[in-house]
Design an enzyme around this catalytic site. Structure first.
Site, PDB file in Angstrom:
ATOM      1  N   ILE A  37      13.555 -22.262  37.947  1.00  0.00           N
ATOM      2  CA  ILE A  37      14.213 -20.956  37.918  1.00  0.00           C
ATOM      3  C   ILE A  37      15.018 -20.734  36.645  1.00  0.00           C
ATOM      4  O   ILE A  37      15.603 -19.674  36.446  1.00  0.00           O
ATOM      5  CB  ILE A  37      15.153 -20.773  39.141  1.00  0.00           C
ATOM      6  CG1 ILE A  37      16.210 -21.879  39.185  1.00  0.00           C
ATOM      7  CG2 ILE A  37      14.345 -20.714  40.419  1.00  0.00           C
ATOM      8  CD1 ILE A  37      17.235 -21.701  40.283  1.00  0.00           C
ATOM      9  N   GLY A  68      18.258 -24.600  30.182  1.00  0.00           N
ATOM     10  CA  GLY A  68      19.367 -24.474  29.257  1.00  0.00           C
ATOM     11  C   GLY A  68      19.308 -25.543  28.196  1.00  0.00           C
ATOM     12  O   GLY A  68      18.286 -26.219  28.027  1.00  0.00           O
ATOM     13  N   SER A 114      20.644 -28.379  28.151  1.00  0.00           N
ATOM     14  CA  SER A 114      20.607 -29.765  28.621  1.00  0.00           C
ATOM     15  C   SER A 114      19.428 -30.074  29.528  1.00  0.00           C
ATOM     16  O   SER A 114      19.155 -31.244  29.799  1.00  0.00           O
ATOM     17  CB  SER A 114      21.903 -30.102  29.365  1.00  0.00           C
ATOM     18  OG  SER A 114      22.075 -29.228  30.451  1.00  0.00           O
ATOM     19  N   GLY A 115      18.717 -29.048  30.019  1.00  0.00           N
ATOM     20  CA  GLY A 115      17.590 -29.345  30.874  1.00  0.00           C
ATOM     21  C   GLY A 115      17.108 -28.153  31.666  1.00  0.00           C
ATOM     22  O   GLY A 115      17.566 -27.033  31.487  1.00  0.00           O
ATOM     23  N   ASP A 117      33.708 -23.268  28.862  1.00  0.00           N
ATOM     24  CA  ASP A 117      32.565 -22.374  28.678  1.00  0.00           C
ATOM     25  C   ASP A 117      32.507 -21.341  29.800  1.00  0.00           C
ATOM     26  O   ASP A 117      31.455 -21.077  30.374  1.00  0.00           O
ATOM     27  CB  ASP A 117      31.265 -23.184  28.633  1.00  0.00           C
ATOM     28  CG  ASP A 117      30.119 -22.398  27.988  1.00  0.00           C
ATOM     29  OD1 ASP A 117      30.399 -21.429  27.252  1.00  0.00           O
ATOM     30  OD2 ASP A 117      28.955 -22.747  28.225  1.00  0.00           O
TER      31      ASP A 117
END
Length: 1003
Positions: free
Chosen positions: A700, A703, A705-706, A826
């Site tokens: 879905i 990003g 990092s994965g 963030d």
């Protein structure tokens, strides 16, 4: 204060200290110490300071008068200068056993404790600098016990609080007093006016209680520099300040001063710098002007009115004139354009009119010319780059006509050209397109014509051409525009196909070519657009299929292909994309829409495509079913053949899968490689369920990092979200587990639950609770606003306020209820997830960090975060505290009210800056609000939250409230059920000091 001005003052400040230092008399030692005794005292100091490495050369075998930190006169120690020496202990009593010590400079160390009263015993002290240390508490009331010979006292950049004592006015020989950047929250005494020898006075950057400038300061006849920036000054500037005849530099910026500017200031013959910006000054500018040495005049960001005096043309030493953000009207006196030293003009955001004097730049080396947002007519002055040093032309939002002067085409120094929103016409000078230092060219909303250039300057990153008359095709040589990041060329007359060469621009993040006459199919190979976040090709004549590679672009967030002639299916690759805004309406597309878009957030995205279908009725498409399959008109024989082949293939795949699985189990038993599950909640699934569902069809999102997968864990419709860390991301196992344990132990209804971690030697899986409505930004920034079944806007004000309150609860827990506190770093709308009832939860703690102690800042080795949400002090210094999350949350509040994205604006403007500017200009709050929120019922609450958002995004961290205070203000605007148990929070003290006249000020 701008960097150039700051540097000038800083350099002047340093020069003053050098002069003072050189002028300090070094007395003969009437009480000569035994040299051996003095060396023993110094070695004792070193020992009491725990032998810092910076003093390792202090040894008994060397002459102490040769040590670089020591100054001797007639063999006796008179000066001790240890700057940046890593001293971490208090100043010992023995320091004043050096009987002839006149000069102590211990700046830039880590000296703790209260003011060192041990220095009262240094009877000959003339120079004392303790700046940039860790002193706390109040400055003692008996400060006058310091040596009466003291000439320089510098306590800047410490943590002193309370009042500045009146005793300071009894140090009558003081020539320099610096108390900048402390935590003073009391008053400063009028007694400072008794210091008749004072030449330097700096009280800047302190949160004093509201106080006016004492009339007694006018008695400081020798004062050359008066700096009281951001010192909570109120009232009027006393006219008597003009009696300070020696004044060279005056900085009263960023205060709450009101009234007019005293005319006496413009008569000071030595005045060089005058900074009065960011106040509430009003009335006309003084008409009588002399000040022959005045170089910089900055009175921007006030409410001054009237015209610019003709006498300003007498300021022949003036290099910088900043009158921006006022209410000035009338014409610019032509005499200003003839000033021989003027290099920087800032007159933007006023009501100035008439023709711009054509001689600007002819008689001086003009560097920046900023007159935007006025009512100027006529042409752009043709001599601006006469002396070849012009760096910026900013004249947008006026009524200028004619073409750009040819001289701009021969101006290699140019970096920024902003002439948009005028009535300019003709062709762009060839040399301007290719200028070697140009970074931004913004010429939208004019009448320019001609074709796009074959060559573009090597540094151009931002190119905006919207709403002009550019024609012709996009040149194949566009592949050489390699540094281009943003290209907006909407609503022109561009034609022909989009060349394959355009896909060579690997740095491109935004591409808008909508509203042209482009035709043909899209380039098939667009994988090089790895940085692209927004693509708008709507309202053209494009045809063919949507390239499958478009669905694989890793950062694509917004895609508009509407009103073209695209055909075929929407590629299934979009199911794994990050697209949160999509519009493919009014095309010829067919087939089932990707499952990623089958939710109400994309209502209106697929209209007027008769062949598209979906099982979500609210999307306005036909239902996918038997009729849809029949419409494909495949021959029945072909269907039977395909079905048979598929059945055989399916059986073969099953047998092969069984073989692979058995082989895998055998290999795992032999190798001993297993998955380890670390749980943080009670689980109703096993790692096997998770591992078996990490398939492409379940992805879905992704990003930095994965990848993220939606995994079903039961037949009743329960799901979890699984983030798989990229296999090539190297993680320290102990540190990784330590950090996720912290997140796993957080228990709060407004923080996404980390259920467990599943790890092996090569992979890491983080399993979270699944949030049905995904992220806030998908609902907030979709052009086609989301609606529920009954047709009402889902994100009405009560819903948005509910989301804000939920997110604030989560951040308050992190900041005030975790020990040590946790900073997210963030916070943004894409990291606020929404469950089925639109309850908000903070997510994505990949950048989160613990503080050492509550309120204590840390410094990060690398700045990480998102543009538009990042607090300015974090971006500049890498220092983090809870206040950087407060800033980011303030941006989210502004997003909820305006509907705009956090990075709204160009590369140099964020949503926060845009909102501050809007309020500073006195525009109605209704103009800033999202169209869907203009319900009078909620206007008062929305106004309160807008103010809160602006306070949270203050450039000064100390001006931002804590998250617990933010939450309480939100609760006051929320429903009764959200308020705390009878303990309603009074937001008035915070918001009363935050009316548009006072707090809506930002650089």
């Amino acid at each position: 204060m701008h960097a150039s001005s700051s540097n000038m003052i800083k350099n002047g400040f340093s020069f003053v200290f050098i002069i003072l230092l050189l002028s300090l008399p070094f007395h003969g030692n009437s009480q000569n110490n035994d040299p051996n005794q003095e060396q023993n005292i110094l070695l004792g100091l070193k020992q009491q300071w725990s032998n810092p490495p910076s003093l390792s050369h202090w040894t008994p075998s060397s002459d102490h008068c040769t040590w670089p930190e020591i100054a001797c006169t007639s063999g006796s120690v008179t000066g001790l200068v240890i700057i940046n020496g890593s001293i971490t202990e208090a100043i010992p009593l023995s320091i004043c056993d050096l009987n002839n010590l006149t000069h102590i400079d211990l700046q830039l160390n880590y000296i703790p404790g209260h003011f060192p009263t041990v220095l009262y015993n240094c009877s000959k002290l003339e120079y004392l600098d303790l700046s940039n240390n860790y002193f706390i508490g109040t400055v003692p009331d008996d400060l006058d016990r310091l040596s009466p010979q003291l000439q320089v006292l510098n306590l800047s950049a410490n943590n002193f609080t309370g009042d500045i004592p009146a005793a300071i006015g009894r140090l009558l020989n003081l020539r320099a007093l610096q108390l900048t950047a402390n935590l003073f929250n009391g008053s400063f005494p009028p007694d400072i006016g008794h210091l008749s020898n004072l030449e330097e006075l700096s009280l800047s950057y302190n949160a004093f209680s509201l106080q006016s400038i004492p009339n007694s300061f006018a008695k400081l006849k020798k004062l050359r520099n008066l700096w009281m920036t951001e010192a909570n000054l109120i009232g009027e500037i006393p006219d008597s300040i003009g009696n300070m005849s020696a004044l060279e530099s005056l900085d009263l910026s960023t205060n709450q001063l009101s009234g007019g500017i005293p005319g006496s200031l413009f008569l000071l013959s030595n005045l060089t710098f005058m900074y009065l910006y960011n106040n509430r000054l009003s009335g006309p500018l003084p008409q009588s002007v002399e000040a022959p040495k005045l170089q910089i005049l900055d009175v921007s960001k006030n409410t001054l009115n009237g015209t610019i005096p003709i006498d300003f043309g007498k300021l022949t030493s003036l290099t910088g004139l900043a009158l921006n953000f006022n209410q000035l009207s009338g014409e610019i006196p032509a005499s200003i354009a003839r000033l021989p030293q003027i290099v920087n003009i800032k007159l933007f955001t006023n009501n100035l009119s008439g023709v711009l004097p054509p001689e600007f730049g002819r008689y001086s080396k003009m560097e920046t010319f900023q007159v935007s947002e006025n009512q100027f007519e006529g042409e752009v002055p043709k001599y601006l780059c006469e002396n070849k040093v012009l760096r910026g032309v900013v004249v947008f939002d006026n009524k200028l006509r004619g073409g750009l002067p040819d001289s701009l085409g021969d101006c290699s120094s140019l970096e920024v050209v902003r002439v948009h929103d005028n009535k300019l016409s003709g062709r762009i000078p060839d040399g301007l397109w290719t200028s070697e230092n140009l970074t931004s060219l913004m010429i939208s909303n004019n009448l320019f014509s001609g074709e796009l250039p074959h060559k573009l300057g090597p540094k151009v990153g931002l190119l905006e051409l919207m709403n002009n008359h550019f024609s012709g095709s996009i040149p194949p040589s566009i592949s050489s525009w390699e540094n281009l990041k943003v290209m907006r060329a909407s609503n022109n007359l561009l034609r022909s196909a989009i060349p394959q060469e355009l896909t060579a621009l690997a740095s491109l993040t935004i591409l808008s070519l909508d509203g042209n006459q482009l035709s043909g199919s899209l380039p098939s190979n667009i994988v090089s657009w790895a940085s692209l976040t927004s693509l708008n090709l709507s309202r053209n004549q494009l045809s063919g299929g949507i390239p499958t590679t478009m669905g694989r672009l890793p950062d694509l967030n917004s895609l508009d292909l509407s009103e073209n002639a695209f055909s075929g299916q929407i590629p299934p690759e979009f199911d794994s994309s990050r697209v949160s805004f999509l519009n493919v309406s009014s095309n010829r597309l067919s087939g089932r829409i990707p499952s990623l878009f089958e939710n109400e957030a994309f209502q209106g995205s697929f209209l007027n495509n008769s062949g598209l279908c979906s099982d979500i009725a609210s999307l306005g498409l036909s239902t996918c079913g038997a009729e849809t399959r029949k419409s494909n008109n495949f021959p029945s024989g072909l269907i039977a053949a395909v079905s048979s082949t598929a059945a055989v293939a399916f059986l073969a795949v099953c047998l092969y899968t069984m073989y692979v699985c058995r082989s895998y189990r055998r290999r795992k038993q032999v190798s001993g490689s297993t998955w380890k599950l670390t749980s943080f909640q009670r689980l109703n699934f096993t790692e096997a369920i998770i591992l078996s569902s990490l398939r492409d069809e379940n992805q879905i999102g992704s990003g930095g990092s994965g990848k993220v997968f939606c995994v079903p864990i039961s037949r009743s419709g329960e799901y979890v979200a699984v983030k798989r860390i990229w296999d090539n991301v190297k993680l320290d196992e102990k540190q990784f587990l330590a950090e996720i344990r912290i997140l796993g132990t957080m228990r709060h209804s407004n923080i996404v639950k980390l259920l467990c971690c599943i790890s092996s030697e090569t992979s890491k899986l983080l399993v979270y609770e699944y949030m049905e409505n995904q992220s806030l930004d998908r609902w907030l920034h979709s052009r086609n606003r989301s609606h529920n079944i009954s047709g009402h806007v889902v994100l009405d004000w009560p819903k948005r306020l509910q989301i804000a309150i939920g997110a604030a609860h989560g951040l308050t827990y992190m900041h005030h209820h975790c020990s040590p506190p946790i900073i997210h770093r963030d916070v943004k709308s894409s990291n606020i997830l929404l469950d089925s009832k639109f309850n908000a939860k903070i997510a994505d703690f990949g950048l989160a960090r613990k503080l050492i102690k509550p309120g204590e800042p840390n410094t990060m080795s690398v700045v990480a975060g998102s543009f538009g949400y990042m607090a300015p002090e974090y971006a500049q210094t890498r220092r983090v505290s809870e206040k950087i999350d407060v800033y980011s949350f303030g941006v989210i509040l502004l997003e909820l009210i305006t509907g705009k994205e956090g990075h709204y604006g160009d590369e140099s403007l964020s949503l926060a800056e845009w909102a501050w500017r809007h309020i500073q200009q006195g525009k109605p709050i209704l103009d800033i609000m999202d169209e869907d929120l203009k319900d009078p019922l909620y206007l008062e609450d929305i106004t309160t939250i807008l103010k809160l958002g602006l306070i949270c995004t203050s450039t000064s961290p100390s001006s931002r409230p804590a998250m617990k205070d933010v939450l309480q203000i939100l609760l006051r605007c929320g429903p009764i059920s959200d308020k705390t148990n009878g303990n309603e929070y009074d937001a008035a003290p915070l918001l009363q000091s935050s009316d548009p006249e006072i707090c809506f000020q930002s650089d």
